[in-house]
Structures are given as structure tokens and as C-alpha cells.
Design a protein around this motif. Structure first.
Motif, PDB file in Angstrom:
ATOM      1  N   UNK A   1     100.020  74.936 -41.646  1.00 22.71           N
ATOM      2  CA  UNK A   1      98.811  74.825 -42.465  1.00 22.71           C
ATOM      3  C   UNK A   1      98.226  73.416 -42.385  1.00 22.71           C
ATOM      4  N   UNK A   2      99.086  72.403 -42.354  1.00 23.03           N
ATOM      5  CA  UNK A   2      98.588  71.036 -42.213  1.00 23.03           C
ATOM      6  C   UNK A   2      97.884  70.842 -40.875  1.00 23.03           C
ATOM      7  N   UNK A   3      98.472  71.401 -39.814  1.00 20.94           N
ATOM      8  CA  UNK A   3      97.842  71.302 -38.502  1.00 20.94           C
ATOM      9  C   UNK A   3      96.499  72.017 -38.495  1.00 20.94           C
ATOM     10  N   UNK A   4      96.425  73.182 -39.126  1.00 22.29           N
ATOM     11  CA  UNK A   4      95.163  73.916 -39.219  1.00 22.29           C
ATOM     12  C   UNK A   4      94.117  73.110 -39.990  1.00 22.29           C
ATOM     13  N   UNK A   5      94.580  72.323 -40.959  1.00 27.05           N
ATOM     14  CA  UNK A   5      93.653  71.511 -41.746  1.00 27.05           C
ATOM     15  C   UNK A   5      93.153  70.270 -41.034  1.00 27.05           C
TER      16      UNK A   5
ATOM     17  N   UNK B   1      99.759  77.691 -48.019  1.00 25.97           N
ATOM     18  CA  UNK B   1      98.802  77.411 -46.947  1.00 25.97           C
ATOM     19  C   UNK B   1      97.512  76.809 -47.499  1.00 25.97           C
ATOM     20  N   UNK B   2      97.006  77.370 -48.584  1.00 25.09           N
ATOM     21  CA  UNK B   2      95.749  76.862 -49.159  1.00 25.09           C
ATOM     22  C   UNK B   2      95.886  75.410 -49.596  1.00 25.09           C
ATOM     23  N   UNK B   3      96.999  75.081 -50.266  1.00 20.85           N
ATOM     24  CA  UNK B   3      97.199  73.713 -50.768  1.00 20.85           C
ATOM     25  C   UNK B   3      97.301  72.725 -49.615  1.00 20.85           C
ATOM     26  N   UNK B   4      98.015  73.099 -48.556  1.00 21.55           N
ATOM     27  CA  UNK B   4      98.185  72.180 -47.428  1.00 21.55           C
ATOM     28  C   UNK B   4      96.905  72.024 -46.614  1.00 21.55           C
ATOM     29  N   UNK B   5      96.224  73.135 -46.380  1.00 23.70           N
ATOM     30  CA  UNK B   5      94.956  73.008 -45.648  1.00 23.70           C
ATOM     31  C   UNK B   5      93.954  72.174 -46.436  1.00 23.70           C
ATOM     32  N   UNK B   6      93.900  72.385 -47.746  1.00 23.00           N
ATOM     33  CA  UNK B   6      92.986  71.593 -48.575  1.00 23.00           C
ATOM     34  C   UNK B   6      93.387  70.124 -48.570  1.00 23.00           C
ATOM     35  N   UNK B   7      94.679  69.865 -48.643  1.00 21.64           N
ATOM     36  CA  UNK B   7      95.147  68.478 -48.603  1.00 21.64           C
ATOM     37  C   UNK B   7      94.765  67.779 -47.317  1.00 21.64           C
TER      38      UNK B   7
ATOM     39  N   UNK C   1     101.329  67.643 -58.563  1.00 19.07           N
ATOM     40  CA  UNK C   1     100.300  66.812 -57.920  1.00 19.07           C
ATOM     41  C   UNK C   1      99.642  67.541 -56.742  1.00 19.07           C
ATOM     42  N   UNK C   2     100.426  68.295 -55.983  1.00 13.99           N
ATOM     43  CA  UNK C   2      99.876  68.954 -54.799  1.00 13.99           C
ATOM     44  C   UNK C   2      98.831  70.017 -55.155  1.00 13.99           C
ATOM     45  N   UNK C   3      99.028  70.687 -56.277  1.00 14.11           N
ATOM     46  CA  UNK C   3      98.074  71.722 -56.695  1.00 14.11           C
ATOM     47  C   UNK C   3      96.703  71.127 -57.003  1.00 14.11           C
ATOM     48  N   UNK C   4      96.661  69.837 -57.256  1.00 18.87           N
ATOM     49  CA  UNK C   4      95.384  69.179 -57.528  1.00 18.87           C
ATOM     50  C   UNK C   4      94.450  69.264 -56.324  1.00 18.87           C
ATOM     51  N   UNK C   5      95.005  69.469 -55.130  1.00 20.46           N
ATOM     52  CA  UNK C   5      94.148  69.640 -53.950  1.00 20.46           C
ATOM     53  C   UNK C   5      93.168  70.797 -54.146  1.00 20.46           C
TER      54      UNK C   5
END
Length: 613
Positions: free
Chosen positions: A141-145, A89-95, A41-45
Motif C-alpha cells: 500500500x505504501x508503494x502504491x501511494x 491499505x487506505x491508511x498507508x496509501x493516504x499516509x 496517530x496513523x488513523x489521522x491520515x
């Protein structure tokens, strides 16, 4: 709080002013909209961002004040199992960006961080420093997003949750700390509210709460217990009851009206942040928002004395039963495999011969190399009853889920079994049994913790059993690795979880034996050294190249080259005798594994061992 960013401070202020509505399940809506349960599910970001955004928008429209990112399992440990460790990092920032866009300026965004679970079927739990690195990578990464806070959810380990709180503190964002309590009011690791609250308070949790678990009723009980112990704001994200499988789909049957009524009760019990977990939809959140909108946090009356937060005492190892002779003479166990069918005559005859030869116990494997065989627990009971020999029953984590493990182990005790070797088990892929899947709800350490809980009279979640088991617990040890010190650290964890004896993988090298004895001596428990006699060159090469946990030194492989039949058996026995003689007077016991069920080889080695001491 003063060091938090302004939006983060405003969220905490809002929690003090009124009830805050969280969103509901992400996975449930993705599943309803056609995403397979096997998908990540997370990759869907990254690959279907519009779909993820539509879920956030639906919850925002339903009245949620707080949107969670679609990043519950977006850490290196989980993503690495499908080759996505480079995209953490990409998945979390996108999320974070997707949730931020849907939230706008009027709502808040929580970075969802789930528990750290290693690859299924890999018996190698993460160390604390590695966990910290994994958490930091995701949470940075979430904080950066652009998240406003972290929602640390569905944790069963208090130590892991405390570690995540430390990372949140380093980053400088507030955190909601949520445990998943099961029926009986404990997490899967046995943590209850009395143990959790003081730890989470001291670790700096801004909100303390619970999510997932069994359903709204049990979550309400957890919230009530926490409300009596802390004045911190509380959070509650309940499931929509239990799922049912209908027409090829999982369906949650709790209605939005029922969910909303339970939400009102949670608010009355002291909850400030209330939302939904598995099975909840925008309809559930809309009903909840309508039911509690405008409510304010209720005053709480704290208990004058908190319940004891003392964890269960560590298991006490007392070598008993078949280990009674340990220290005075070598303990000898012999492994037998259950039959592939229903005829037990051969294994019964083998057990009788070994019993007459003075073996201390039969070690009965469970579906070795992931091949289907007769159930070893029932066979172990029959061997004990008909032959009179103690049996060590191997129990794997591969073939049963957590419920089945509880049930079968309690049943094993009822059948009179008292010796259990806890092993993770070879993955099903090794055996190639068509249509079978590996379970691995636990690894061997978790299984030892479960067995120790049964010995204390509770299940793994702490529920009282009205009695207790009397298992003597064993663990496996593999010395055939480049770094044996790492295996020793793992063995120490197994001993802390309850292991009172060890059976090792086969050893063929005297120098390796010396190193293993040196490293295991301080542990103070019986270590039964594995001996699997070779019978020829093909057998030796198969074991060395295809069987996990076995490594033959080049000198032994050379000795077996060109040998087969009686000559191969003779050379294999010679190698085994040399190792037994090398360990004479130093080894606490031997774990004999007769090749291809050839019990006469084990009988010969038993005579050698008894003559040598």
C-alpha cells in the motif's frame, strides 16, 4: 540498484554524494498539537489529513531532504487491536500521498514501517508466514501511494527486520534497515552491531542504521560500531534524550543545539542519513541541517576481522531441585494462593501440611485472575525459610514493565528463589480491579528469554550483571483447545527460550490426557498435569464458562449437575481419581490445585498418587 525506479536510484546516489537530512518525530508534534497519546496517530491520515500534512510541511521547511510517512504502526497486527484492520491499505496509501504532496519534487518520501507487535495481553506471537503477509499488505500500500523507499525502523528482532527487507526486495524499492539499540549496545532481543551488520548486508539493506533507543549518545556508540563493520551507507535517527513528565505532558529536554552537535559527531563517525526520532521537532531538524549541510560522507576504515556474530547458546535443561525424582516417581506440586491481605498464617499452615505429606514443591500463584493479593515473591521466600519446602513462584508479564521484571527477578534470586513459572498473566479486565492497567511489555516467551539471559549473567539487552542467576524455568501449557498441535508449537518455543518443566491447565478428560501425553512425550521435559478437583455444579459451570483456559467435557458437567456440598466434593474427587489412575505410569508428575484453598483435598490426592506408584 539498477532495477529501482529512477527517483529511488537518485536517492541512493544522493547518499553517496552528500549528507542527507531526515525529518523528526511525527508523534511528538501531533501530541504538541493536541492529539491524545491514547489516539491512533496513523488513523489521522484519514480523519485529520490536514493536521498530518502540516507536520510534513514543517519538516520540509526546516530543511529535511527525506520525509517519513505517518505509518509506523499502520499494520494489521496493531490496527486490529482497535478494529481498524480493514483500513490498513487506505491508511498507508493516504499516509504516502500526504508525505508525497509535502515533499514535492525536491524531496524524497520514505514509507515508515515499524516492528510487528501483536495485541497487548494476547499470548500468541505471530508466525513467520503471517508476519510476511502483514508486512506485504502494508508495504504494498505504501508503494502504491508513491513512496521512494522504505524506512524499516525501531526493530529489535533481527529475524523480523530481515523478513521486512525480503518484502522490500520483492516489491522493488530500496530499504533503510534500522534497529533500536538500548543502553549497553544491544536491542531488546540481545542483538548487537556485530550480529546485525553481516545479516543486514546479506539481506540486501541499502542503508544500515539505528534509531530511537536511549538517546543521541548511545546511538552514536552504535553508529561507530557499525561503521567499523560495513561500507554500506549508515543512518541514524536519535531521540531527543529522555522524556520527563511535567504539568501533565511529556517533555524532551535536549536542546536543538545539543542535538545538532551530536549529529555532527554521527556524521564524523560515518553516518550518511541523519534525522530525528522521539522528541525531535522542526527546530531540532533545522539546527541539524544547518550544522551538517554541505558535508560529505567520510571515508571509513573497516575492521579486518569482524567480531563474532554468534548468538547466545540455547539454554540447557537439566531437571534439578524439586524435579530430582522425575523419571523414578511422579513429581507432585500443589498450588497455593497468597492471601488477599497481610495474614499469612493459613498459607504457612497449608504449606507445612503439604511438606509433611511429601509434596515436591509449592506452586505459588501471582495475583490469580488479576485480583490483588500479597506479593508472592516475598511470600515464597518466607515459605522456603520457615517451612523448608521448595517454591515455584509464578511471575506474570501483566504487573511489571521490563525494568520492573529485571529488578524483581534479580531480587527474587537474592531472596533464595530458584524456581520460576513464567506466565503472561490474565488481563486486568478479568479481575475488574478499578484503576489498574495491564503492562505486557513481554509475553511468556519473552519472559523466559529474559530469565535465560539472567542465568547467563546478562540482562535482556546483553549488559553484564557481574554474576548470574540459577533459576529453574517453567512454562504453562493449555491442552483445552481445539488444535493442540498449535499449542505444542508454542510450547516448543518456550522450551527453546529456556523452559525446563511444564505445568498444564486443569484436565478433566482421559482422552484429552492421552492426546497431550502423546504430543508432549517427544519434548523430553517434565510435564506436570493439572488437576483442579470440582466441588459442585455451580463451581463446574463457573470454571467451564468464565475461567480462561479451562474446558470441561459434557460428561463431567453432567456428573456434577445437581451436586453440591459433600456430595459435590465427593463427585469431584472421583473425577480427579479416575484421571490420576488413567495417567498412572505414564505421567511425569501432577500439578494439584486445591479448590478454594481446601488443602485436605490435595492431601488426599497426594496419598493416591504415592500409592499408585
Amino acid at each position: 540498484m539498477s532495477n529501482y525506479p529512477s527517483r529511488s536510484r537518485r536517492f541512493l546516489e544522493l547518499c553517496a554524494e552528500r549528507i542527507v537530512i531526515g525529518d523528526g518525530a511525527m508523534g511528538t508534534l501531533l501530541y504538541e498539537r493536541g492529539v491524545s497519546l491514547d489516539a491512533n496517530f496513523e488513523h489521522l491520515n484519514l480523519v485529520r489529513p490536514t493536521l498530518v500534512a502540516s507536520v510534513h510541511e514543517a519538516y520540509a521547511a526546516a530543511g529535511a531532504d527525506l520525509l517519513e510517512t505517518n505509518t509506523f504502526g499502520a499494520n494489521r497486527a496493531r490496527l486490529g487491536t482497535i478494529g481498524l484492520q480493514g483500513k490498513v491499505a487506505d491508511i498507508n496509501r493516504a499516509g504516502a500521498r500526504l508525505a508525497r504532496q509535502a515533499a514535492g519534487s525536491d524531496r524524497y518520501v520514505a514509507g515508515s514501517v515499524g516492528p510487528l507487535i501483536g495485541p497487548r495481553g494476547v499470548d500468541a506471537p505471530l508466525g513467520e508466514s503471517e508476519k510476511r503477509q502483514i508486512l506485504r499488505e502494508q508495504m504494498n500500500a505504501l508503494a502504491e501511494g508513491g513512496v521512494d523507499l522504505f524506512l524499516l525502523e525501531t526493530f529489535s528482532s533481527l529475524a523480523d527486520l530481515r523478513l521486512a527487507l525480503a518484502v522490500a526486495g520483492d516489491i522493488g524499492l530500496p530499504a533503510v534497515a534500522q534497529l533500536a539499540f538500548l543502553e549497553g549496545g544491544r536491542t531488546r532481543d540481545g542483538v548487537d552491531a556485530g550480529m546485525a551488520v553481516p545479516v543486514l548486508e546479506s539481506a540486501g539493506a541499502d542503508l544500515i542504521g539505528a534509531n530511537c533507543g536511549s538517546g543521541p549518545r548511545d546511538l552514536l556508540a552504535a553508529v561507530k560500531a557499525m561503521a567499523a563493520l560495513t561500507d554500506r551507507p549508515l543512518s541514524a535517527f536519535a531521540n531527543s534524550g529522555f522524556p520527563q513528565y511535567r504539568d501533565g505532558r511529556y517533555i524532551y529536554l535536549a536542546t536543538p543545539e545539543y542535538f545538532a552537535s551530536m549529529g555532527r559527531e554521527m556524521v564524523a563517525a560515518g553516518t550518511t542519513l541523519v534525522g530525528g526520532c522521539c522528541g525531535t521537532t522542526p527546530e531540532h531538524i533545522r539546527a541539524l541541517a544547518q550544522a551538517v549541510r554541505g558535508s560529505v560522507p567520510v571515508p571509513r576504515i573497516l575492521m579486518t576481522q569482524t567480531p563474532s556474530a554468534v548468538p547466545p547458546p540455547p539454554p540447557v535443561c537439566r531437571p534439578t531441585g524439586f524435579l530430582d525424582g522425575w523419571g523414578r516417581r511422579p513429581v507432585v506440586t500443589v498450588e497455593l494462593d497468597p492471601p488477599r491481605g497481610l495474614n499469612c498464617d493459613k498459607v504457612l499452615a497449608a504449606a507445612r501440611s503439604l511438606h509433611e505429606a511429601g509434596v515436591d514443591a509449592i506452586s505459588l500463584a501471582e495475583n490469580p485472575l488479576a485480583h490483588i493479593r500479597l506479593g508472592n515473591l516475598a511470600l515464597a521466600s518466607r515459605l522456603q525459610q520457615e517451612v523448608g519446602v521448595p517454591v515455584i513462584a509464578h511471575v506474570t508479564c501483566r504487573d511489571r514493565n521490563l525494568i520492573g521484571l529485571h529488578s524483581d527477578l534479580m531480587g527474587a534470586h537474592l531472596l533464595g528463589l530458584r524456581n520460576i513459572l513464567a506466565v503472561t498473566g490474565d488481563p486486568v479486565s478479568l479481575g475488574g480491579e478499578s484503576g489498574a492497567t495491564s503492562v505486557f511489555d513481554l509475553n511468556s516467551i519473552g519472559l523466559l528469554e529474559l530469565l535465560s539471559a539472567l542465568n547467563r549473567g546478562t540482562n535482556l539487552m546483553g549488559a553484564d550483571l557481574g554474576g548470574h542467576t540459577e533459576f529453574l524455568l517453567g512454562a504453562a501449557f493449555n491442552p483445552n483447545v481445539r488444535n493442540m498441535e498449535g499449542q505444542i508449537l508454542r510450547l516448543e518455543k518456550k522450551i527453546a527460550a529456556g523452559a525446563c518443566f511444564v505445568q498444564t491447565q486443569p484436565v478433566y478428560d482421559a482422552a484429552l490426557l492421552d492426546e497431550m501425553l502423546r504430543l508432549t512425550e517427544p519434548l523430553g521435559i517434565p510435564v506436570l498435569v493439572g488437576i483442579l478437583p470440582l466441588v459442585g455444579e455451580r463451581n463446574a459451570e463457573f470454571l467451564h464458562n468464565e475461567v480462561p483456559g479451562i474446558r470441561l467435557p459434557e460428561t463431567v458437567r453432567q456428573r456434577m449437575r445437581g451436586k453440591r456440598g459433600p456430595e459435590g466434593v465427593a463427585e469431584g474427587l472421583a473425577v480427579a481419581r479416575e484421571l490420576i489412575n488413567a495417567g498412572r505410569g505414564r505421567v511425569g508428575g501432577w500439578y494439584l490445585m486445591p479448590p478454594f484453598g481446601r488443602v485436605e483435598i490435595a492431601l488426599e490426592l497426594i496419598q493416591l498418587i504415592r500409592r499408585s506408584n
